[in-house]
Design an enzyme around this catalytic site. Structure first.
Site, PDB file in Angstrom:
ATOM      1  N   ALA A  38       0.640  -0.970   0.000  1.00 11.21           N
ATOM      2  CA  ALA A  38      -0.108   0.269   0.078  1.00 11.21           C
ATOM      3  C   ALA A  38       0.875   1.418  -0.200  1.00 11.21           C
ATOM      4  O   ALA A  38       2.009   0.997   0.758  1.00 11.21           O
ATOM      5  CB  ALA A  38      -0.759  -0.197   1.322  1.00 11.21           C
ATOM      6  N   LYS A  39       0.797   2.175  -1.033  1.00 15.26           N
ATOM      7  CA  LYS A  39       1.464   3.797  -1.206  1.00 15.26           C
ATOM      8  C   LYS A  39       1.025   4.311   0.553  1.00 15.26           C
ATOM      9  O   LYS A  39       0.072   4.974  -0.103  1.00 15.26           O
ATOM     10  CB  LYS A  39       1.545   3.931  -2.181  1.00 15.26           C
ATOM     11  CG  LYS A  39       2.076   4.984  -2.203  1.00 15.26           C
ATOM     12  CD  LYS A  39       2.931   4.794  -4.305  1.00 15.26           C
ATOM     13  CE  LYS A  39       3.305   6.673  -4.196  1.00 15.26           C
ATOM     14  NZ  LYS A  39       4.601   6.969  -3.610  1.00 15.26           N
TER      15      LYS A  39
END
Ligand code: PMP
Length: 317
Positions: A158-159
């Site tokens: 996940a960014k």
């Protein structure tokens, strides 16, 4: 890098004046790091302007939101269209694009479910991320004393804004010690990634990069480079990498939508290869830039055209 204002920012379906694009201090994201975001670029090319790999970035944005149980009140197509419209509205022939999905103002406490999921997109002019000469000369980096997060702590796929507290530790330590960037190891001690870039090395004509299991962001430029290298007939190997493999490689480079393909000249003051951009790094850069500048055919379907009113000639790169 100082921000140069543009006209409009897209917030929750509306085009807002730059100076009015604000959030409340008690928004959940300010206190608990609850946002996910993307960074991508629109390039001026020989035919007009085009966003590079818009669909893939939006897909990763929605994947990041899914991991954090965020219900996004827009579809991926709506976010894509808003991005295209925003660039046209600001008349930007080239820009950096920053979509962000965040937990807004509603309730306080770690539990985020009482807060709205808000969406914004901003664009601005952002030059070479690691300096104007980096693309040709390469940069001096260090191996960070900070590790990337362990698996099953902060999800690396996940960014999320929260991951960038770790990135900031890596970046600040590197800058404080006179380096441009830091490369972090994973918690097992294998090479992971830079504070905002993936890492590749070249040895005897073979391209190596750490696997997703080394706590890396699944970089879209990483994917681009892998696809271009395979297309050129190169062997590409995704495998765990020891720190010392970096020192003795023929070439090392970093990839990212902001950093593009940046060669590494030295690591921990040890010269890498010739200490300048290597031939394979150059070949990959040339192929990458020729696609995004429209000089060679977009055979992978990576460009999304944007209509801009005023056009300047394409600058030499
Ligand atoms: N790793 C990290 C930690 C990053 O922040 C980035 C930049 N988004 C990358 C890798 C490179 O990803 P991309 O090529 O998709 O920009």
């Amino acid at each position: 890098m100082a921000l140069a204002k543009v006209d409009k920012i897209w917030m929750n379906g509306e085009f807002i004046d730059w100076d009015d694009a604000k959030i409340h201090i008690l928004s959940h994201v300010v206190h608990y790091g609850s946002s996910v975001f993307e960074g991508l670029r629109c390039y001026k090319n020989v035919r007009g302007s085009a966003i590079f790999r818009l669909q893939e970035h939006t897909k990763r944005l929605f994947n990041s939101a899914k991991i954090y149980r965020m219900e996004v009140p827009y579809s991926q197509e709506e976010v894509n269209n808003a991005t295209i419209e925003l660039i046209s509205a600001n008349n930007m022939e080239e820009c950096y694009i920053r979509p962000v999905i965040y937990r807004g103002y509603g309730s306080m406490g770690v539990n985020p479910f009482g807060c709205p999921v808000d969406v914004a997109i901003a664009v601005w002019d952002w030059g070479k991320y690691l300096g104007p000469e980096a693309i040709e000369k390469g940069v001096d980096v260090c191996v960070s004393s900070w590790h990337r997060m362990a698996p099953n702590t902060f999800p690396a796929m996940a960014k999320s804004a929260a991951n960038y507290m770790n990135s900031q530790l890596i970046k600040m330590e590197a800058l404080a010690n006179g380096y441009v960037e830091g490369i972090a190891l994973d918690t097992a001690g294998f090479v992971s990634e830079g504070s905002g870039e993936n890492v590749f090395l070249v040895n005897n004509g073979v391209l190596y990069t750490p696997p997703l299991s080394s706590s890396i962001l699944p970089g879209i430029t990483r994917d681009t480079v892998i696809k271009l290298a395979v297309d050129m007939g190169m062997k590409v190997v995704e495998e765990r990498m020891q720190r010392e493999a970096l020192y003795i490689a023929d070439e090392v480079f970093m990839t990212g939508s902001a950093a593009e393909i940046t060669p590494i000249a030295t690591i921990d003051r040890i010269q890498i290869g010739s200490g300048r951009r290597g031939p394979i790094t150059k070949k990959l850069q040339d192929t990458y830039f020729s696609i995004l500048l429209g000089q060679s055919p977009d055979k992978f379907g990576w460009l999304t055209p944007v209509t801009i009113k005023s056009r300047q000639p394409v600058a030499a790169r």
